[in-house]
Design a protein around this motif. Sequence first.
Motif, PDB file in Angstrom:
ATOM      1  N   MET A 179     -18.830  17.224 -50.945  1.00 21.61           N
ATOM      2  CA  MET A 179     -18.028  17.614 -49.783  1.00 21.61           C
ATOM      3  C   MET A 179     -18.210  19.093 -49.487  1.00 21.61           C
ATOM      4  SD  MET A 179     -14.388  15.859 -50.421  1.00 21.61           S
ATOM      5  CE  MET A 179     -14.111  14.118 -50.219  1.00 21.61           C
ATOM      6  N   TRP A 350     -15.426  10.223 -46.138  1.00 21.36           N
ATOM      7  CA  TRP A 350     -16.244  11.388 -45.850  1.00 21.36           C
ATOM      8  C   TRP A 350     -17.564  10.987 -45.184  1.00 21.36           C
ATOM      9  CZ3 TRP A 350     -14.528  16.196 -45.936  1.00 21.36           C
ATOM     10  CH2 TRP A 350     -15.474  17.213 -45.777  1.00 21.36           C
ATOM     11  N   ARG A 379     -10.687  12.240 -42.670  1.00 23.05           N
ATOM     12  CA  ARG A 379     -11.266  12.531 -43.974  1.00 23.05           C
ATOM     13  C   ARG A 379     -10.435  13.632 -44.602  1.00 23.05           C
ATOM     14  NH1 ARG A 379     -16.923  15.420 -42.377  1.00 23.05           N
ATOM     15  NH2 ARG A 379     -17.587  13.284 -41.975  1.00 23.05           N
ATOM     16  N   LYS A 381     -10.307  17.023 -47.047  1.00 33.60           N
ATOM     17  CA  LYS A 381     -10.974  18.132 -47.714  1.00 33.60           C
ATOM     18  C   LYS A 381     -10.149  18.499 -48.947  1.00 33.60           C
ATOM     19  CE  LYS A 381     -10.831  22.023 -45.516  1.00 33.60           C
ATOM     20  NZ  LYS A 381     -10.928  23.104 -44.539  1.00 33.60           N
TER      21      LYS A 381
END
Length: 659
Positions: A179, A350, A379, A381
């Motif tokens: 990510m 993601w 999504r 983080k």
Amino acid sequence: MLRRLRGLCLPLFLLALALTPVFVYARAGGGQGYSGGGGYSGGGGYSGGGGFGGGSGYGSGHYRGHSPFDKMIDEHPIAFILMVLVIMYLFKRFGNEGVNVYKARTIVRGSLAQRANDMTAALADLTRRDPDFRIEAFLARVSPVFRKVQTAWSNGDMAAVRAFLSDGVIERFTLQLAMNKALGIANRMSAIQVLETRLVQAESAAHFDTLHVHIRASAVDTDVELRAGEVIRNADRFEEEFTEVWSFLRRPGAKTLARPGSLEGHCPNCGAPLQIVDAARCEACRSWVNSGEYDWVLAEITQACEWLPRDPGRAVPGFAELAADDPALNVQFLEDRASVAFWRWQAAHWDERAESLRPVATETFLSSFASSRIGLDSRYKNAAAGSVELLAFEPGEPCDRAHVLVKWCGEALGRKDGRFADEGHVVRHHVLVLLRRHGVRTDPRSGLVSARCPACGAPPSDPTAARCAYCEAAFNDGSRQWVLSEIISRAVWKPPTTPARPSPAPEPVAAALAPPAAPADDWASLLAPADALAILVAAMVADGVVEPRELDFARAHARKHSIPEERIDGLLDAARRNALEVPRPKSPKESEAFLRCMSAMCLADGRISSGETRTLVALGSRLGLDSGRVQKLALEERDAAVRRARQALRPPLSPPPSA
Ligand SMILES: [Zn+2]
Ligand SMILES: [Zn+2]
């Protein structure tokens, strides 16, 4: 009048004497400064109320008519009466407080003793099976491990530490690194210092031994923009202190090695230096080094305020029924498996496709994920999972199910006009439902390893394949392995309705010294202090008005449990955006369970202050409970804590039963 005073003088004097130690206690400031965990060594040593024996020269019989009081009463009757009044006032004013302080001390000492008792029993059990095990030597291995993991993380490559990470933990790191890479950043930890390592819980169970190590460390935590190499967070290189609980698992058959093991980069089976590429498998002897069969495996990393000591007596509903046909069934494996599924699910958000879920989720789950826009339009983080806890097994036909709670949080990014925009902090509690065909048994040799073909044992050649490249066996039909079939918000989840017979402890637990604590209502029994804070904030914001007193209470709770105070602002903000997806009490019974849980958390320093009581009452009224009921609950919790503490402080009547 004077005659009667004379008759009273001895009892009053004794009372004054008896009160003295209470005042001494009160000044000693008991109950405060409780630093958790360490220090306390072993059970007994409880010395009772202390100091009461005082005035030995006052044996009955020869005082009458000779005591200095008689003289005082005769010569200064007014002074004597005043003295009596002052004593009575002091007793009324401080007597209760003295008792409270005394009880607070008892609770704090008792809970330390309880933990020490449990720990001693579990460690004794461990040492009986592995005579070379020494907790000090183990803790000495943890500091370098901690630094190695941080270094690997900062380098963006976990291969160097793969050997001792469970499948669940490696999934987490791999996804988080990917990510960050996608965002064009790297998180760099430097100047890492381990300030303290301390064992906070040891568990000895049939299938795994677990050591939970509290690690206090400091580091310079920065984010670097990869293209320009520019520091975009913490450019001033401010050093931060943080505390985490690292949980290590090992199979009970494993023995302490006389040579370096997997934590030191060597195969714990054959001793060869490990060169691990994709799978945690030794090239020399082909053994899976992160199975827990040979050496300790890091199976969970939890922030200290999210960590909850495991209740050694907790019986997972449905476990006994399933374990009757599947002797190797165990909680630890399932939790790691659920952890893998959780991170794969995050990865699928993601990637905006279900690929990474393919080997761990049923076809039905995959197609529903693909068809629901929710999965594709958001999504997260910096997702972080709190603890992962097995709530219940649900035996059934054609499939058995396992319900696993995952508490997590992250920064939501929502799709708007084709781009992902920051939506702020979210806190979510989800129940992952895993299923497996009824009658399938756990492979006792697999240990913690789930990322390999359950049919032929081959390592996966493609991490997104739904079947084995060698033997064609399907990974995701539940015919051999637990697979993800559903994800339900904890707020709407209902415990499975299978007749949950009161089963014995799920696994023969060595820590048999644990008191038969009244079974906490299931609703609140798995709340860590950080979860309680989230629910508290959700309740505070529910009607739009946040009372300053409640906010103070939330702050005090955060301080008491080492929760970073800025988290409250994040939670308030999330609650106002409706992004606090935590369970809320839905019935008077659940409200009571929550208030009991809050009271118990107030008792971390041994007492519920009057300010805390007032806030609990206010909170209770928000949740539909009247003030009298709330005060009664708080008192009951306090008294129960005192009883548990006294029991823990009592020296054991008989030696602990040997398992
Ligand atoms: Zn080897
Ligand atoms: Zn295979």
